[in-house]
Design a protein around this motif. Structure first.
Motif, PDB file in Angstrom:
ATOM      1  N   PRO A   1       0.819  -1.223   0.000  1.00 56.61           N
ATOM      2  CA  PRO A   1       0.000   0.000   0.000  1.00 56.61           C
ATOM      3  C   PRO A   1       0.849   1.267   0.000  1.00 56.61           C
ATOM      4  O   PRO A   1       0.481   2.265  -0.628  1.00 56.61           O
ATOM      5  CB  PRO A   1      -0.823  -0.109   1.288  1.00 56.61           C
ATOM      6  CG  PRO A   1      -0.872  -1.579   1.580  1.00 56.61           C
ATOM      7  CD  PRO A   1       0.459  -2.105   1.123  1.00 56.61           C
ATOM      8  N   ALA A   2       1.994   1.231   0.659  1.00 52.84           N
ATOM      9  CA  ALA A   2       2.873   2.411   0.691  1.00 52.84           C
ATOM     10  C   ALA A   2       3.457   2.693  -0.691  1.00 52.84           C
ATOM     11  O   ALA A   2       3.615   3.853  -1.078  1.00 52.84           O
ATOM     12  CB  ALA A   2       3.987   2.217   1.710  1.00 52.84           C
ATOM     13  N   ILE A   3       3.785   1.632  -1.432  1.00 48.22           N
ATOM     14  CA  ILE A   3       4.314   1.812  -2.791  1.00 48.22           C
ATOM     15  C   ILE A   3       3.252   2.480  -3.668  1.00 48.22           C
ATOM     16  O   ILE A   3       3.536   3.434  -4.391  1.00 48.22           O
ATOM     17  CB  ILE A   3       4.758   0.475  -3.401  1.00 48.22           C
ATOM     18  CG1 ILE A   3       5.947  -0.103  -2.634  1.00 48.22           C
ATOM     19  CG2 ILE A   3       5.116   0.640  -4.881  1.00 48.22           C
ATOM     20  CD1 ILE A   3       6.291  -1.530  -3.019  1.00 48.22           C
ATOM     21  N   ALA A   4       2.023   1.983  -3.593  1.00 43.43           N
ATOM     22  CA  ALA A   4       0.935   2.557  -4.401  1.00 43.43           C
ATOM     23  C   ALA A   4       0.698   4.021  -4.027  1.00 43.43           C
ATOM     24  O   ALA A   4       0.525   4.867  -4.899  1.00 43.43           O
ATOM     25  CB  ALA A   4      -0.338   1.735  -4.220  1.00 43.43           C
ATOM     26  N   ASP A   5       0.713   4.314  -2.733  1.00 42.23           N
ATOM     27  CA  ASP A   5       0.523   5.706  -2.295  1.00 42.23           C
ATOM     28  C   ASP A   5       1.646   6.611  -2.787  1.00 42.23           C
ATOM     29  O   ASP A   5       1.403   7.742  -3.211  1.00 42.23           O
ATOM     30  CB  ASP A   5       0.438   5.780  -0.768  1.00 42.23           C
ATOM     31  CG  ASP A   5      -0.848   5.207  -0.221  1.00 42.23           C
ATOM     32  OD1 ASP A   5      -1.823   5.054  -0.997  1.00 42.23           O
ATOM     33  OD2 ASP A   5      -0.883   4.905   0.997  1.00 42.23           O
TER      34      ASP A   5
ATOM     35  N   VAL B   1      -3.477   2.361  -9.292  1.00 42.64           N
ATOM     36  CA  VAL B   1      -2.235   1.582  -9.297  1.00 42.64           C
ATOM     37  C   VAL B   1      -2.569   0.123  -9.048  1.00 42.64           C
ATOM     38  O   VAL B   1      -3.225  -0.217  -8.055  1.00 42.64           O
ATOM     39  CB  VAL B   1      -1.253   2.091  -8.226  1.00 42.64           C
ATOM     40  CG1 VAL B   1       0.019   1.249  -8.224  1.00 42.64           C
ATOM     41  CG2 VAL B   1      -0.928   3.553  -8.436  1.00 42.64           C
ATOM     42  N   THR B   2      -2.114  -0.744  -9.956  1.00 38.06           N
ATOM     43  CA  THR B   2      -2.262  -2.179  -9.806  1.00 38.06           C
ATOM     44  C   THR B   2      -0.888  -2.802  -9.612  1.00 38.06           C
ATOM     45  O   THR B   2       0.021  -2.545 -10.405  1.00 38.06           O
ATOM     46  CB  THR B   2      -2.912  -2.798 -11.069  1.00 38.06           C
ATOM     47  OG1 THR B   2      -4.169  -2.178 -11.265  1.00 38.06           O
ATOM     48  CG2 THR B   2      -3.081  -4.298 -10.936  1.00 38.06           C
ATOM     49  N   ILE B   3      -0.761  -3.598  -8.569  1.00 39.57           N
ATOM     50  CA  ILE B   3       0.493  -4.331  -8.348  1.00 39.57           C
ATOM     51  C   ILE B   3       0.268  -5.706  -8.959  1.00 39.57           C
ATOM     52  O   ILE B   3      -0.459  -6.533  -8.427  1.00 39.57           O
ATOM     53  CB  ILE B   3       0.852  -4.371  -6.865  1.00 39.57           C
ATOM     54  CG1 ILE B   3       1.060  -2.937  -6.385  1.00 39.57           C
ATOM     55  CG2 ILE B   3       2.104  -5.228  -6.654  1.00 39.57           C
ATOM     56  CD1 ILE B   3       1.212  -2.764  -4.916  1.00 39.57           C
ATOM     57  N   ASP B   4       0.881  -5.907 -10.114  1.00 41.44           N
ATOM     58  CA  ASP B   4       0.638  -7.079 -10.936  1.00 41.44           C
ATOM     59  C   ASP B   4       1.522  -8.261 -10.560  1.00 41.44           C
ATOM     60  O   ASP B   4       1.147  -9.403 -10.792  1.00 41.44           O
ATOM     61  CB  ASP B   4       0.859  -6.684 -12.402  1.00 41.44           C
ATOM     62  CG  ASP B   4       0.275  -7.682 -13.358  1.00 41.44           C
ATOM     63  OD1 ASP B   4      -0.832  -8.186 -13.092  1.00 41.44           O
ATOM     64  OD2 ASP B   4       0.919  -7.953 -14.388  1.00 41.44           O
ATOM     65  N   ASP B   5       2.678  -7.985  -9.980  1.00 43.19           N
ATOM     66  CA  ASP B   5       3.608  -9.071  -9.659  1.00 43.19           C
ATOM     67  C   ASP B   5       4.615  -8.562  -8.631  1.00 43.19           C
ATOM     68  O   ASP B   5       4.691  -7.366  -8.372  1.00 43.19           O
ATOM     69  CB  ASP B   5       4.346  -9.508 -10.931  1.00 43.19           C
ATOM     70  CG  ASP B   5       4.920 -10.913 -10.841  1.00 43.19           C
ATOM     71  OD1 ASP B   5       4.820 -11.539  -9.768  1.00 43.19           O
ATOM     72  OD2 ASP B   5       5.469 -11.380 -11.848  1.00 43.19           O
ATOM     73  N   LEU B   6       5.368  -9.499  -8.051  1.00 41.30           N
ATOM     74  CA  LEU B   6       6.441  -9.152  -7.107  1.00 41.30           C
ATOM     75  C   LEU B   6       7.760  -9.654  -7.640  1.00 41.30           C
ATOM     76  O   LEU B   6       7.857 -10.752  -8.178  1.00 41.30           O
ATOM     77  CB  LEU B   6       6.193  -9.809  -5.743  1.00 41.30           C
ATOM     78  CG  LEU B   6       5.030  -9.289  -4.930  1.00 41.30           C
ATOM     79  CD1 LEU B   6       4.850 -10.145  -3.680  1.00 41.30           C
ATOM     80  CD2 LEU B   6       5.242  -7.844  -4.558  1.00 41.30           C
ATOM     81  N   ASP B   7       8.774  -8.841  -7.480  1.00 40.26           N
ATOM     82  CA  ASP B   7      10.139  -9.219  -7.840  1.00 40.26           C
ATOM     83  C   ASP B   7      10.846  -9.630  -6.544  1.00 40.26           C
ATOM     84  O   ASP B   7      11.014  -8.833  -5.648  1.00 40.26           O
ATOM     85  CB  ASP B   7      10.869  -8.031  -8.489  1.00 40.26           C
ATOM     86  CG  ASP B   7      12.279  -8.374  -8.916  1.00 40.26           C
ATOM     87  OD1 ASP B   7      12.499  -9.525  -9.343  1.00 40.26           O
ATOM     88  OD2 ASP B   7      13.143  -7.490  -8.813  1.00 40.26           O
ATOM     89  N   ILE B   8      11.179 -10.907  -6.470  1.00 41.39           N
ATOM     90  CA  ILE B   8      11.806 -11.427  -5.240  1.00 41.39           C
ATOM     91  C   ILE B   8      13.312 -11.426  -5.363  1.00 41.39           C
ATOM     92  O   ILE B   8      13.879 -11.836  -6.315  1.00 41.39           O
ATOM     93  CB  ILE B   8      11.289 -12.866  -4.963  1.00 41.39           C
ATOM     94  CG1 ILE B   8       9.790 -12.795  -4.765  1.00 41.39           C
ATOM     95  CG2 ILE B   8      11.981 -13.458  -3.761  1.00 41.39           C
ATOM     96  CD1 ILE B   8       9.125 -14.105  -4.533  1.00 41.39           C
TER      97      ILE B   8
END
Length: 88
Positions: free
Chosen positions: A60-64, A81-88
């Motif tokens: 949520p902080a990234i989107a904000d 803002v859509t978070i489509d994936d995570l980079d691990i």
């Protein structure tokens, strides 16, 4: 520079963003002369942004932060803002 490109550059400068994404069906994009800018769609009703977030940062902080970074370029339109994936 186009509005969509300026938004993309600001989004990519966000530390929590690993990259841009086209969304689940590749529909988050802006068509520019000779290219397709994936991850940012500037529309009359709003600005859609799809990202790949870095793992470990609060989502949520990234989107904000993205909304804050690009708000002036959205010209009063809502920024989705859509978070489509995570980079691990």
């Amino acid at each position: 520079m186009t509005e969509a490109r300026a938004i993309a550059e600001r989004v990519l400068a966000c530390p929590g963003v690993a990259g841009l994404s086209g969304g689940p069906f590749g529909t988050v994009a802006t068509y520019l002369p000779g290219e397709r800018l994936t991850g940012v769609a500037v529309r009359n009703h709003g600005v859609d942004i799809a990202i790949v977030a870095r793992f470990g940062d609060p989502l949520p902080a990234i989107a904000d932060e993205i909304r804050l970074l690009v708000g002036d370029l959205a010209d009063g339109r809502p920024v989705n803002v859509t978070i489509d994936d995570l980079d691990i």
